[in-house]
Design an enzyme around this catalytic site. Structure first.
Site, PDB file in Angstrom:
ATOM      1  N   SER A  39       0.639  -1.138  -0.284  1.00 35.99           N
ATOM      2  CA  SER A  39      -0.033  -0.098  -0.183  1.00 35.99           C
ATOM      3  C   SER A  39       1.033   1.338   0.161  1.00 35.99           C
ATOM      4  O   SER A  39       1.662   1.420   0.770  1.00 35.99           O
ATOM      5  CB  SER A  39      -0.949   0.145   1.288  1.00 35.99           C
ATOM      6  OG  SER A  39      -1.721  -1.204   1.469  1.00 35.99           O
ATOM      7  N   HIS A  70      -7.399   2.578  -8.127  1.00 34.69           N
ATOM      8  CA  HIS A  70      -6.181   1.896  -7.568  1.00 34.69           C
ATOM      9  C   HIS A  70      -5.374   1.302  -8.806  1.00 34.69           C
ATOM     10  O   HIS A  70      -6.034   0.456  -9.420  1.00 34.69           O
ATOM     11  CB  HIS A  70      -6.509   0.651  -6.445  1.00 34.69           C
ATOM     12  CG  HIS A  70      -5.412   0.554  -5.369  1.00 34.69           C
ATOM     13  ND1 HIS A  70      -4.411  -0.304  -5.322  1.00 34.69           N
ATOM     14  CD2 HIS A  70      -5.388   0.939  -4.207  1.00 34.69           C
ATOM     15  CE1 HIS A  70      -3.652  -0.267  -4.136  1.00 34.69           C
ATOM     16  NE2 HIS A  70      -4.384   0.681  -3.635  1.00 34.69           N
ATOM     17  N   HIS A  92      -5.825  -8.445  -1.887  1.00 34.47           N
ATOM     18  CA  HIS A  92      -5.884  -8.795  -0.631  1.00 34.47           C
ATOM     19  C   HIS A  92      -6.818  -9.822  -0.189  1.00 34.47           C
ATOM     20  O   HIS A  92      -7.895  -9.788  -0.897  1.00 34.47           O
ATOM     21  CB  HIS A  92      -6.128  -7.538   0.409  1.00 34.47           C
ATOM     22  CG  HIS A  92      -4.885  -6.626   0.189  1.00 34.47           C
ATOM     23  ND1 HIS A  92      -4.899  -5.440  -0.664  1.00 34.47           N
ATOM     24  CD2 HIS A  92      -3.867  -6.357   0.964  1.00 34.47           C
ATOM     25  CE1 HIS A  92      -3.807  -4.810  -0.500  1.00 34.47           C
ATOM     26  NE2 HIS A  92      -3.166  -5.165   0.558  1.00 34.47           N
ATOM     27  N   TYR A  94      -8.715  -9.754   2.468  1.00 35.22           N
ATOM     28  CA  TYR A  94      -9.773  -8.816   3.007  1.00 35.22           C
ATOM     29  C   TYR A  94     -10.843  -8.416   1.625  1.00 35.22           C
ATOM     30  O   TYR A  94     -11.899  -7.885   2.315  1.00 35.22           O
ATOM     31  CB  TYR A  94      -9.474  -7.898   3.960  1.00 35.22           C
ATOM     32  CG  TYR A  94      -8.627  -6.740   3.436  1.00 35.22           C
ATOM     33  CD1 TYR A  94      -9.053  -5.873   2.709  1.00 35.22           C
ATOM     34  CD2 TYR A  94      -7.462  -6.593   3.647  1.00 35.22           C
ATOM     35  CE1 TYR A  94      -8.480  -4.529   2.216  1.00 35.22           C
ATOM     36  CE2 TYR A  94      -6.637  -5.666   3.143  1.00 35.22           C
ATOM     37  CZ  TYR A  94      -7.091  -4.650   2.424  1.00 35.22           C
ATOM     38  OH  TYR A  94      -6.395  -3.770   1.800  1.00 35.22           O
ATOM     39  N   GLU A  95     -10.376  -8.127   0.658  1.00 34.51           N
ATOM     40  CA  GLU A  95     -11.203  -7.685  -0.509  1.00 34.51           C
ATOM     41  C   GLU A  95     -12.168  -8.766  -0.927  1.00 34.51           C
ATOM     42  O   GLU A  95     -13.046  -8.278  -1.756  1.00 34.51           O
ATOM     43  CB  GLU A  95     -10.330  -7.389  -1.511  1.00 34.51           C
ATOM     44  CG  GLU A  95      -9.410  -6.120  -1.393  1.00 34.51           C
ATOM     45  CD  GLU A  95      -8.337  -5.941  -2.398  1.00 34.51           C
ATOM     46  OE1 GLU A  95      -9.003  -5.246  -3.615  1.00 34.51           O
ATOM     47  OE2 GLU A  95      -7.281  -6.334  -2.474  1.00 34.51           O
ATOM     48  N   ALA A 122       2.826  -2.349   4.361  1.00 31.88           N
ATOM     49  CA  ALA A 122       2.428  -1.556   5.410  1.00 31.88           C
ATOM     50  C   ALA A 122       2.264  -2.267   6.655  1.00 31.88           C
ATOM     51  O   ALA A 122       1.360  -3.075   6.500  1.00 31.88           O
ATOM     52  CB  ALA A 122       1.666  -0.207   4.963  1.00 31.88           C
ATOM     53  N   MET A 225      -2.020  -7.222   7.084  1.00 37.14           N
ATOM     54  CA  MET A 225      -3.080  -7.794   6.210  1.00 37.14           C
ATOM     55  C   MET A 225      -2.695  -8.444   4.754  1.00 37.14           C
ATOM     56  O   MET A 225      -3.538  -8.594   4.112  1.00 37.14           O
ATOM     57  CB  MET A 225      -4.446  -7.104   6.243  1.00 37.14           C
ATOM     58  CG  MET A 225      -4.692  -6.197   7.484  1.00 37.14           C
ATOM     59  SD  MET A 225      -5.913  -4.999   7.109  1.00 37.14           S
ATOM     60  CE  MET A 225      -6.049  -4.378   8.612  1.00 37.14           C
ATOM     61  N   SER A 226      -1.394  -8.698   4.617  1.00 31.69           N
ATOM     62  CA  SER A 226      -0.715  -9.275   3.540  1.00 31.69           C
ATOM     63  C   SER A 226       0.410 -10.099   3.522  1.00 31.69           C
ATOM     64  O   SER A 226       0.610 -10.718   4.588  1.00 31.69           O
ATOM     65  CB  SER A 226      -0.809  -8.137   2.449  1.00 31.69           C
ATOM     66  OG  SER A 226       0.688  -7.364   2.911  1.00 31.69           O
ATOM     67  N   ASN A 249       2.441   2.732  12.074  1.00 26.48           N
ATOM     68  CA  ASN A 249       1.863   3.258  13.241  1.00 26.48           C
ATOM     69  C   ASN A 249       2.059   2.124  14.073  1.00 26.48           C
ATOM     70  O   ASN A 249       2.698   1.181  14.101  1.00 26.48           O
ATOM     71  CB  ASN A 249       0.174   3.108  12.944  1.00 26.48           C
ATOM     72  CG  ASN A 249      -0.266   1.818  12.800  1.00 26.48           C
ATOM     73  OD1 ASN A 249       0.074   1.285  11.367  1.00 26.48           O
ATOM     74  ND2 ASN A 249      -1.107   1.213  13.578  1.00 26.48           N
ATOM     75  N   HIS A 263      -6.510   4.685   8.864  1.00 23.75           N
ATOM     76  CA  HIS A 263      -5.878   4.342   7.595  1.00 23.75           C
ATOM     77  C   HIS A 263      -5.045   5.486   7.068  1.00 23.75           C
ATOM     78  O   HIS A 263      -4.086   5.472   6.408  1.00 23.75           O
ATOM     79  CB  HIS A 263      -6.962   4.025   6.322  1.00 23.75           C
ATOM     80  CG  HIS A 263      -6.342   3.481   5.275  1.00 23.75           C
ATOM     81  ND1 HIS A 263      -5.166   2.562   5.120  1.00 23.75           N
ATOM     82  CD2 HIS A 263      -6.468   3.765   3.937  1.00 23.75           C
ATOM     83  CE1 HIS A 263      -5.051   2.252   3.868  1.00 23.75           C
ATOM     84  NE2 HIS A 263      -5.625   3.009   3.124  1.00 23.75           N
TER      85      HIS A 263
END
Ligand SMILES: *[C@@H]1O[C@H](CO)[C@@H](O)[C@H](O)[C@H]1NC(C)=O
Length: 288
Positions: A39, A70, A92, A94-95, A122, A225-226, A249, A263
């Site tokens: 990302s 994107h 991803h 989650y998509e 990230a 998440m990847s 973060n 985000h």
């Protein structure tokens, strides 16, 4: 978008072959290195020279991006004189993609002749000694979706890709890791290069406080998440893997904290450090 856009539960050798053969027929380049951009880190693909760019929608059998606006492009080109292929926009879990679809490009890379996979992402920092903006060289991972039955290698094993029970204790190449640490020093990134364990969760929710504490106890230094499914598939077919997490973060582990994961913070930090990570990856590629 209709359900079929999220891919099949499994693919045949012929599916991957068809995609790879189409790409081989449409580019003269024969990359030995593939780079998956995380990302906000897609800028790396723009550094490639003598580029051949293929939108995912043009590539036979290739999954399509669900994210509006994107970049979903496969970029072939040269970086530091080395032929590379770069995924600008990853898939991803989650998509809504099947886990086999998330990893589809990696097997295509293998059939193109790619020998080394570089992954970037990230991630949230779990290790209290990490700072926002640090780059973490991934030493190992925890495949949390795998714990829950979502491993991309579940199902029929095709020996043309790899063995039924692949080793994962050497998932992240030690020699490349040593090179990366040296390169980071040379490139002035030494003061913010960390090393640690990346844990993948399915997302799209950020972690609860209890989940963050649990992941710290498990030995994870960063959470995202990847990446893990792609690495599993790459190792299965014998590619060497180098991975970097940009710590965007610090996760919240204190019930009295007023901080919240968001985000926007992730995107801001990525923008601040993207150039450093690009430089690091570029100089690594130059040595491969
Ligand atoms: C956190 O990172 C530091 C520095 O890389 C490392 O020494 C330490 O083992 C890591 N883990 C914890 C739990 O602090």
């Amino acid at each position: 978008m209709d359900a079929s856009a999220f891919g099949k539960c499994s693919y045949s050798y012929e599916d991957y072959r068809e995609t790879a053969d189409w790409l081989l027929a449409n580019t003269q380049l024969r990359p030995k290195v593939a780079i998956i951009c995380g990302s906000g880190l897609g800028g790396l693909a723009d550094l490639l020279e003598n580029r051949n760019v293929f939108p995912y929608t043009d590539i036979p059998r290739f999954p399509h991006s669900t994210v509006e606006g994107h970049a979903g492009k496969l970029v072939f080109g040269e970086l530091e004189g080395r032929q590379c292929v770069c995924m600008q926009g990853r898939f991803h879990f989650y998509e809504g993609y099947n886990i086999a679809t998330v990893t589809y490009p990696v097997r295509v890379f293998f059939l193109l002749g790619v020998e080394t996979l570089i992954v970037t992402n990230a991630a949230g920092g779990l290790n209290s000694s990490f700072n926002v903006g640090d780059i973490m060289l991934i030493r190992d991972h925890i495949n949390m979706p795998g714990f829950a039955g979502q491993n991309p290698l579940c199902g029929h094993n095709d020996e043309r890709f790899g063995v039924r029970f692949p080793c994962m204790s050497d998932a992240y190449d030690r020699e490349l890791g040593t090179m990366a640490r040296r390169t980071a020093e040379e490139q002035g990134c030494g003061s913010f290069l960390q090393q640690g364990v990346y844990c993948m969760l399915a997302g799209p929710t950020f972690e609860t406080i209890a989940e963050c504490r649990a992941l710290q106890v498990l030995g994870a230094d960063a959470v995202g998440m990847s990446t893990v499914p792609e690495v599993v598939v790459a190792r299965h077919c014998g590619m060497r893997v180098l991975g970097f997490s940009l710590i965007t973060n610090k996760v919240v582990t204190d019930y009295d904290s007023q901080q919240k994961a968001n985000h926007q913070e992730v995107l801001q930090t990525t923008e601040m450090r993207a150039k450093d990570l690009q430089r690091l990856v570029r100089h690594m590629v130059g040595q491969l």
